[in-house]
Design a protein around this motif. Sequence first.
Motif, PDB file in Angstrom:
ATOM      1  N   GLN A  75      52.568  68.990  44.237  1.00 52.70           N
ATOM      2  CA  GLN A  75      53.721  69.669  43.638  1.00 52.70           C
ATOM      3  C   GLN A  75      53.232  70.518  42.468  1.00 52.70           C
ATOM      4  O   GLN A  75      52.312  70.126  41.743  1.00 52.70           O
ATOM      5  N   ILE A  76      53.835  71.676  42.292  1.00 46.66           N
ATOM      6  CA  ILE A  76      53.599  72.520  41.121  1.00 46.66           C
ATOM      7  C   ILE A  76      54.917  72.607  40.372  1.00 46.66           C
ATOM      8  O   ILE A  76      55.944  72.975  40.949  1.00 46.66           O
ATOM      9  N   ALA A  77      54.911  72.242  39.101  1.00 51.43           N
ATOM     10  CA  ALA A  77      56.167  72.159  38.359  1.00 51.43           C
ATOM     11  C   ALA A  77      55.972  72.658  36.935  1.00 51.43           C
ATOM     12  O   ALA A  77      54.866  72.587  36.385  1.00 51.43           O
ATOM     13  N   PRO A  78      57.041  73.163  36.301  1.00 49.16           N
ATOM     14  CA  PRO A  78      56.951  73.506  34.879  1.00 49.16           C
ATOM     15  C   PRO A  78      56.587  72.270  34.067  1.00 49.16           C
ATOM     16  O   PRO A  78      57.072  71.167  34.342  1.00 49.16           O
ATOM     17  N   HIS A 137      43.705  75.019  44.549  1.00 49.58           N
ATOM     18  CA  HIS A 137      44.654  75.673  43.654  1.00 49.58           C
ATOM     19  C   HIS A 137      43.906  76.445  42.580  1.00 49.58           C
ATOM     20  O   HIS A 137      42.798  76.059  42.176  1.00 49.58           O
ATOM     21  N   LEU A 138      44.522  77.503  42.124  1.00 47.72           N
ATOM     22  CA  LEU A 138      43.993  78.301  41.020  1.00 47.72           C
ATOM     23  C   LEU A 138      44.904  78.125  39.818  1.00 47.72           C
ATOM     24  O   LEU A 138      46.104  78.419  39.886  1.00 47.72           O
ATOM     25  N   LEU A 139      44.340  77.649  38.712  1.00 43.60           N
ATOM     26  CA  LEU A 139      45.058  77.579  37.439  1.00 43.60           C
ATOM     27  C   LEU A 139      44.677  78.830  36.664  1.00 43.60           C
ATOM     28  O   LEU A 139      43.539  78.956  36.183  1.00 43.60           O
ATOM     29  N   GLN A 158      49.431  79.177  32.278  1.00 43.35           N
ATOM     30  CA  GLN A 158      50.396  80.204  32.647  1.00 43.35           C
ATOM     31  C   GLN A 158      50.964  80.028  34.053  1.00 43.35           C
ATOM     32  O   GLN A 158      52.165  79.989  34.239  1.00 43.35           O
ATOM     33  N   ARG A 159      50.092  79.958  35.049  1.00 46.04           N
ATOM     34  CA  ARG A 159      50.615  79.817  36.398  1.00 46.04           C
ATOM     35  C   ARG A 159      49.583  79.149  37.298  1.00 46.04           C
ATOM     36  O   ARG A 159      48.390  79.119  36.977  1.00 46.04           O
ATOM     37  N   ILE A 160      50.076  78.605  38.405  1.00 46.50           N
ATOM     38  CA  ILE A 160      49.227  77.954  39.394  1.00 46.50           C
ATOM     39  C   ILE A 160      49.507  78.601  40.747  1.00 46.50           C
ATOM     40  O   ILE A 160      50.660  78.732  41.159  1.00 46.50           O
ATOM     41  N   VAL A 161      48.450  78.984  41.421  1.00 41.52           N
ATOM     42  CA  VAL A 161      48.562  79.575  42.753  1.00 41.52           C
ATOM     43  C   VAL A 161      47.983  78.591  43.758  1.00 41.52           C
ATOM     44  O   VAL A 161      46.838  78.139  43.612  1.00 41.52           O
TER      45      VAL A 161
END
Length: 812
Positions: A615-618, A593-595, A583-586
């Motif tokens: 990098q955090i990407a769709p 990082h938190l997945l 869903q998302r990465i913080v």
Amino acid sequence: MRSTVNVNWVGRMIIALLIVGSQSAIAPGSQRDRPSPPFEELLRRPVGLRPELRGRHPRLFFTADELELWRERAHTTHRELWQEASQHVRALELEPPPPGSPTLDRSGVEQQPGDLSQYEIAYILAEVSFAYAIERDPRYLDAAKRWLMTVIRYDPWGYTFRTPNVDLPPAHLLYAVALAYDLLYNDLTGPEREAVRAKLARQARLMYDYFRYRPRKRYSYSQNHTFIPMAGLAIAALALMGEEPEAEGWARLARAVYDRVRTTFGVDGYYYEGFHYFVFSLHWIIRYLDAWEHATGEDLYPQWRAKLLPLKYYVAHSILPDGRGIFDFGDAGRGAAERNATQRERLNSGYEVFYRIAAKYKDAESQAVAEWLRRDLRTRTWEPYWAFYSYDPSVRPAVIESLPLAYYFRDSGVVFWRSSWRADAVAFAFKCGPPEGHHVAELLPRLPDWRLNTGHAHPDAGSFIIYAHGRYLTGDTGYTGVKLTSDHNTVLVDGRGQANDGRHEVFKDVPYDRLDQIRIVEVWATPEYFYARGSVAAAYSPELGLARFDRHLLYVAPDYFIVWDELEAHDPHVFTWLLNAEQRIVEESPAVHLLINKDAALLVQRLLPAKAEVQIAPQMVTTQGRPGSVERGAQEQRGVQLIVRSEAARSLEFLHLLWPVKLDALRTRPKASSLDGARGALIVWPDGSREVIALQPTRESVEGVVTDGARAVVSFRQDLWRRLIVHAGTRLALDDKLLLSTSRPATVSLIADGQGGHGVASAAAPFELTLRLAQRPREVRVGGVAVPFEYDSKARTLHLRLERAGRFEWIE
């Protein structure tokens, strides 16, 4: 360590799975030493109906006399299964699409609400024909005739835009029309019977002509686009034998192809195309075997025994603990897009296959898996009436908890681990093998008529999937039209992936001898500890000059994972480490990082390298297009991806800590750091306890730890240890105090729980074990049985003798 581990594991985990070396894994029952007859020789074998079935219908799966027994069973021993199968006979409620309807030419990726695919039409026709055979209800007969007489007017069968009259949809219709013809034979009028026979013969002839053997023709025996059409052709041939002169030739071809299907089929139970293709495909093999045995009298099940029995482990381990999702290696589902949907269909598990395997081999475990899938998980299947047909009440099911909790599919290079068979289990899988298994490298040169088709296999060597706290935390992206390494939890080299990355069939034209070098080199699994090492380098093009890519996956139950990658190349490269989130990465810092997936997360801390671009990407994929244009699918987001790029280097190590956690427990968290490069890691837990993970033997102290083991873990607070693991070693010391020693190299994993402790110890032969304990235990048990032991009060050490492998516990 915040929780405890279920200790009742005896008989439920494959404890020692240590495999070292490069020899191809050929399972018993494969045919390494048996010559493979030329295909022309297989075609010459005669085929005929049982004498008592000549000129009679029904004959495919039962005779008229046998149907009387089945009708009785429907109200007695098989009542529950028949009620489930017959409660919703769709042909009574739906009308078949008329000939020429545009819905018939829409593939699965083009279907609109309310459409019926040709697959569904086939199943509906077979279902109502079966229901009539059992119930003799005139409503079923009327509906069956209506659907049957409509289907035989379809022209072509299949899609107009790709392989009309051959391939998968026509195969389904061949089966359904043949079954209807056989079951309704005596209830059809003369003109109806002739019309059905003529259409069935025409379609069987077209299928035969397409697959007919010619010199230098090659078949993709192990792939569903071959064995499903051959099942349809075989069933049509058996229905028409004695009425159509060509039917025996059709049956001979199907029999010859299926001989090769068995030879090339996976040897360890793993299905390389993915879980959903297993469910889509496997029942066709069963349907062929059953029809062939009943109609001809030739029982082929004994020849298939070694191939079919391990399938129960594949399906059981492929289903996530929640019973709704799967480990989606290969072409299976839509990844996070499907898992994040507000409404999800019940999982289709094809459970009727396991009732049949249980019945034919009197196998309690297969019966247990079938019951677990149908009763406990409430999964569905394509044709539940075949569960009614397949079930043998004399086979008493094992309990699902008796299945091993770790299973290594050695030939395929896939290993699964779970903490229990409950819904709250932790479960994960690691994959590192060639697309169709190691046995292919030995078998392929011996079968010049075999053409590999690996279009549903993915460039995913070295990837893994993790499920914990009731959530899918990281893993795969599902069925894609264009296969990319970047869709998986593995590594890119200068942005390039594995094999011929970037097309549908990425392993085409790649020498299989090279792919055979992709392998799991070492595996070990106990309730407290898991370790696997995969050799991944051969998955990449030789042009990249990648000399080494070893991925180490270590799990210390029930707390954390360590992922350690060793990369070496002839020239400097940028290595990219990939991890998918649902869903998302913080980003908490450049290295942490938190997945996040709803109420759970995977905390990811990079320990090495110190510097990297993040990098955090769709996570975008190309979905599958319609048949014939599979690479032209739409773009779809399936989660989010964490991308970590190194600086250019010839040699590099990635070292990551992965900690599954509930979001409400994140207020306190461990702190981790690397120790002397990748020699190890240190974790400081919120309660002040420290945990040292030695990833290599340590001749010199690493945070006070010295071990000759290949790996070791020790968790301690002050001078009391809480967790000890030594892998393939004889000694573990902390601050010059000996914690554990063995008289020969052993792997030992232990947890102290305040009231004693428990663990597993394993070696190649009986051995002596010495363990530091603060006080003399009241009792020591091995395999649940109290055993004698010695305790040295001065040295504070327990001493006992163990056999080659044993689970033991001590009680204070």
